[in-house]
Scaffold this motif. Structure first.
Motif, PDB file in Angstrom:
ATOM      1  N   GLU A 187       9.732   9.181 -10.496  1.00 27.94           N
ATOM      2  CA  GLU A 187       9.045   9.977 -11.521  1.00 27.94           C
ATOM      3  C   GLU A 187       9.632  11.380 -11.613  1.00 27.94           C
ATOM      4  N   GLN A 202       8.889  -1.598 -10.225  1.00 27.19           N
ATOM      5  CA  GLN A 202       7.702  -1.032 -10.868  1.00 27.19           C
ATOM      6  C   GLN A 202       6.427  -1.518 -10.190  1.00 27.19           C
ATOM      7  N   ALA A 203       6.408  -2.806  -9.824  1.00 32.39           N
ATOM      8  CA  ALA A 203       5.240  -3.355  -9.140  1.00 32.39           C
ATOM      9  C   ALA A 203       5.036  -2.688  -7.784  1.00 32.39           C
ATOM     10  N   GLN A 207       6.127   0.334  -7.042  1.00 34.55           N
ATOM     11  CA  GLN A 207       5.797   1.743  -7.326  1.00 34.55           C
ATOM     12  C   GLN A 207       4.308   1.919  -7.607  1.00 34.55           C
ATOM     13  N   GLU A 208       3.691   0.927  -8.225  1.00 33.35           N
ATOM     14  CA  GLU A 208       2.253   1.001  -8.495  1.00 33.35           C
ATOM     15  C   GLU A 208       1.431   1.033  -7.213  1.00 33.35           C
ATOM     16  N   ASN A 209       2.028   0.598  -6.110  1.00 34.27           N
ATOM     17  CA  ASN A 209       1.327   0.577  -4.828  1.00 34.27           C
ATOM     18  C   ASN A 209       2.008   1.503  -3.814  1.00 34.27           C
ATOM     19  N   ASP A 239       1.260   4.346  -2.740  1.00 37.93           N
ATOM     20  CA  ASP A 239       0.388   5.085  -1.828  1.00 37.93           C
ATOM     21  C   ASP A 239       0.361   4.465  -0.438  1.00 37.93           C
ATOM     22  N   THR A 248      -1.320  -6.441  -8.832  1.00 40.76           N
ATOM     23  CA  THR A 248      -0.300  -6.021  -9.800  1.00 40.76           C
ATOM     24  C   THR A 248       0.419  -7.224 -10.394  1.00 40.76           C
ATOM     25  N   ASN A 303      -1.764  -9.060 -12.842  1.00 33.93           N
ATOM     26  CA  ASN A 303      -1.921  -8.311 -14.091  1.00 33.93           C
ATOM     27  C   ASN A 303      -0.694  -8.443 -14.988  1.00 33.93           C
TER      28      ASN A 303
END
Length: 771
Positions: A170, A401-402, A404-406, A408, A439, A442
């Motif tokens: 990002e 991307q999948a 990156q969504e996790n 944390d 993810t 989805n």
């Protein structure tokens, strides 16, 4: 396990000009699929000399990097290249090192050791590297997500020039230059460059600025190696670079590559992208996966023949070790996955084991994706150091991307749409799993478990000629973005199967199509037992071959499936199958047998409880199949069932031998002694496997172990029988590896025994057809 859905590609309208210039209808279709609609564009597609390369300067920040490097060369500042250990990173490092050195640069390099550092720029390793007094840190195939390390370099007064091709974070790091094609628009011809492609474009621009407009093209052999090995999209600039690089690889100037060609028996003038993908890339990748990749730069640039010979031999040994470890981990995962319903029901495969060799997890993950069509993440490491590993994806999911969504839950990650690396603390694994599963659901839902096999056309064998294949190969190199044409033939009958390869791991098949045309085909890494006795459909690729100087066509099988009629018969019988369960409660006598007339009693092991009992080598159709001893794995069980096609299935829970691994080895040794004394040392491993109830790979591994400890001398002949004689030379390293593999195979067989004894009958019936 996922199955292929065979789908014939839809035919596109063909422009008249393409029809007139190219008579082959499949050539026409491939050109149109590559957005080639006229003869002029087709010529540029086929002949790289007509292609107009894209200016390197279109890459963001490339000129900034080039100007800083030119200043460093002029002032004799020390430039430090930071590379990566896969083939893309190895070749990128070499391109930068050789290209800069030839311009008079003062340059050193470092490639991280995977087992200690993994991908990226580990801060502790960077601190050591900076002690060399470098003024510039020049990265290749890495760096775009390394904020902390880059900031540290900045604080030390080092200028950081990033060349990378991985997905952008990002926030971009604070580097002087961030050369990454992902910063370009999606349709840009440089957007899909590999790491070595970006490195080459930088060197190309440097040479052009220096007035050396030709010398850099000698680096294109490395660009082709790295680009194909990284499975980059072979369209636009990548296609051109690989085409030009393949020209150099036909007769390599590099002594190191010449030695690899000799060891791998590769013929000059016959090298294609397939040879890179299946022969060269795995060999070089093994070094980075299991050892230290830094010596590869000297190997690829040396003029010392003796050094090249020695290192090429070392590469072969490391690659053999890589193969063995990969097989061990794959079999362990398959066994656990097939027996765990909870794992099977998840939308992705995420597994961890502290003893897995991290360097091969990407290979294993790739295999699992192919088999199950699920995104796969495999992790090694322990609770103290944390977990780290590799991720591979399916076409419908951008895995970076999948992940990156996790983010944390993670310490570090990086990669691109189809492959990534990641690390996390052990206590974060369950949370990451839950988030990643969500993810995936989805994004792709529950429609990911069957992969489409895109068939270009169904043909008969008489169409397969040298001229036909040469026309197709004008459109090479094939790969992502320009897949090799895949053909299929229906209702094929197998007439002859012959083993080939140093370890009999491949098959040469003689087959007849529906019109009785005869064709020879090759199936890599296949087992003879994989072929049913019925008619089948075969999907295959076509290649030109010049084996032993004789031009021919090589037909390589990708997949087989029972013909429609065969599938219908098998599924109908399975629905009507009666299962009688004696796994835990044996009948007191054999009166129960009287109700069955047409019986096949399957039993392996040295003890026989029924005459005539049959093993896996002499099966035949029967109304009633009695599984008296448990087969060594699910595949063997499926083969027995498919061959016999019973109406009634009677299950017992007996094991063919006692559970001790030492007894298994002792039993095999006893049979080998009989072979030496009574059969002049000649035998087939499958015969001993069937007699003892073991996997064929177990028998083969025991034989190789005995050879390595000097108890026997073994000659593996792929086309005929194996031959052994007493005594031999010892190889302690190989003996240790084979001993580990024996124990591993034994554990997996015992695990299958337990699954067979405990699984419910509905799951058993379903598993019989899950092939």
């Amino acid at each position: 396990m996922a199955t292929y859905q065979w789908v014939e590609k839809k035919k596109s309208p063909i422009p008249k000009e393409i029809q007139e210039k190219f008579s082959n209808p499949w050539v026409q279709q491939i050109l149109v699929c590559n957005n080639v609609f006229n003869f002029e564009t087709a010529q540029r597609f086929i002949n790289p000399s007509l292609y107009i390369p894209t200016s390197s300067a279109e890459l963001p920040d490339l000129d900034i990097a080039a100007q800083r490097l030119l200043k460093a060369i002029s002032n004799q500042e020390l430039i430090g290249i930071w590379g990566d250990f896969d083939v893309d990173g190895q070749t990128a490092t070499t391109v930068l090192f050789e290209g800069l050195r030839n311009l008079g640069a003062n340059v050193i390099y470092y490639i991280p050791v995977r087992s200690k550092e993994s991908h990226g720029i580990k801060l502790s390793s960077l601190k050591e590297f900076l002690k060399n007094g470098i003024s510039i840190l020049l990265t290749c195939d890495t760096g775009i997500s390394e904020h902390e390390s880059i900031e540290y370099a900045n604080q030390q007064g080092v200028d950081v020039l990033i060349t990378d091709h991985h997905s952008l974070p990002e926030i971009l790091p604070n580097a002087m230059a961030k050369v990454n094609p992902q910063r370009l628009p999606e349709a840009h011809p440089l957007r899909t460059l590999s790491g070595v492609g970006v490195a080459y474009k930088l060197i190309e621009w440097l040479y052009q600025l220096s007035g050396n407009n030709e010398n850099y093209v000698t680096l294109l052999d490395l660009v082709a190696l790295g680009t194909v090995a990284d499975v980059a999209i072979l369209t636009g600039e990548n296609r051109y670079l690989v085409q030009m690089g393949l020209r150099l690889l036909q007769n390599p100037a590099r002594i190191g590559l010449q030695e690899i060609y000799k060891n791998r028996k590769l013929q000059n003038g016959q090298i294609t992208e397939t040879h890179i993908g299946f022969y060269l890339a795995p060999l070089l990748n093994a070094l980075g996966r299991l050892s230290d990749a830094n010596p590869i730069v000297e190997f690829l640039t040396t003029n010392d023949l003796q050094k090249a010979k020695v290192f090429a031999a070392q590469l072969e040994n490391i690659n053999e070790r890589r193969k063995l470890i990969t097989e061990q981990i794959t079999e362990a995962i398959l066994s656990k996955f097939e027996q765990n319903k909870e794992l099977q029901n998840q939308p992705a495969i995420i597994m961890h084991h502290p003893d897995w060799e991290a360097g091969v997890l990407g290979i294993v993950a790739n295999r699992l994706v192919e088999m199950y069509q699920k995104p796969t993440i495999l992790l090694s490491g322990n609770d103290d150091s944390g977990y780290f590993g590799s991720a591979r994806s399916i076409e419908k999911l951008n895995i970076i991307q999948a992940i990156q969504e996790n983010a944390d839950y993670l310490k570090h990650f990086g990669g691109h749409a189809m492959a990534a690396g990641l690390s996390l603390e052990a206590d974060k694994l369950s949370s990451f799993q839950a988030g990643f599963y969500k993810t995936v659901l989805n994004v792709v839902g529950d429609t990911i478990f069957q992969k489409e096999l895109q068939i270009d056309g169904y043909i008969n064998f008489d169409l397969i000629t040298k001229d036909f294949v040469r026309e197709l190969e004008k459109l090479a190199p094939f790969g992502p973005g320009n897949p090799a044409p895949l053909f299929a033939s229906k209702n094929v009958i197998i007439e002859k199967i012959r083993k080939m390869g140093r370890k009999s791991e491949h098959l040469k098949i003689t087959a007849a199509d529906a019109l009785k045309n005869i064709q020879e085909l090759i199936w890599w890494r296949a087992n003879q037992e994989d072929f049913p006795d019925e008619k089948i459909d075969i999907a295959y690729h076509l290649h030109s071959s010049n084996f032993q100087g004789k031009p021919s066509v090589q037909v390589e099988i990708l997949a087989i499936q029972p013909s429609e009629k065969t599938l219908f018969e098998i599924r109908t019988k399975n629905e009507e199958l009666e299962v009688i369960d004696y796994r835990k409660n044996h009948p007191e006598n054999q009166e129960w047998l009287e109700k069955y007339d047409d019986i096949l009693w399957y039993q392996e092991g040295l003890k026989q409880d029924f005459s005539p009992a049959q093993n896996r080598l002499n099966l035949h159709p029967a109304d009633t199949l009695i599984i008296f001893t448990i087969p060594p794995n699910l595949i063997e069980l499926q083969k027995v069932y498919i061959t016999v096609r019973p109406k009634h299935l009677v299950l017992f829970g007996n094991e063919p031998l006692e559970k001790s691994v030492n007894l298994v080895i002792k039993t095999i040794i006893g049979m080998l002694n009989h072979v030496i004394n009574k059969q002049s040392g000649l035998f087939q491993p499958i015969d001993i496997a069937a007699a003892t109830g073991q996997r064929k790979t177990m028998v083969e591994t025991v034989c190789r172990y005995l050879h390595a400890i000097g108890q026997i001398t073994l000659l593996e002949h792929p086309d005929t029988q194996w031959k052994i004689k007493p005594g031999g030379e010892k190889d302690a390293i190989k003996a240790g590896l084979y001993e580990q593999n024996i124990k591993f195979l034994h554990r997996e067989t015992l695990a299958f025994y337990e699954w067979f004894k405990e699984v419910d009958l509905d799951k058993m019936k379903k598993s019989l057809l899950d092939f």
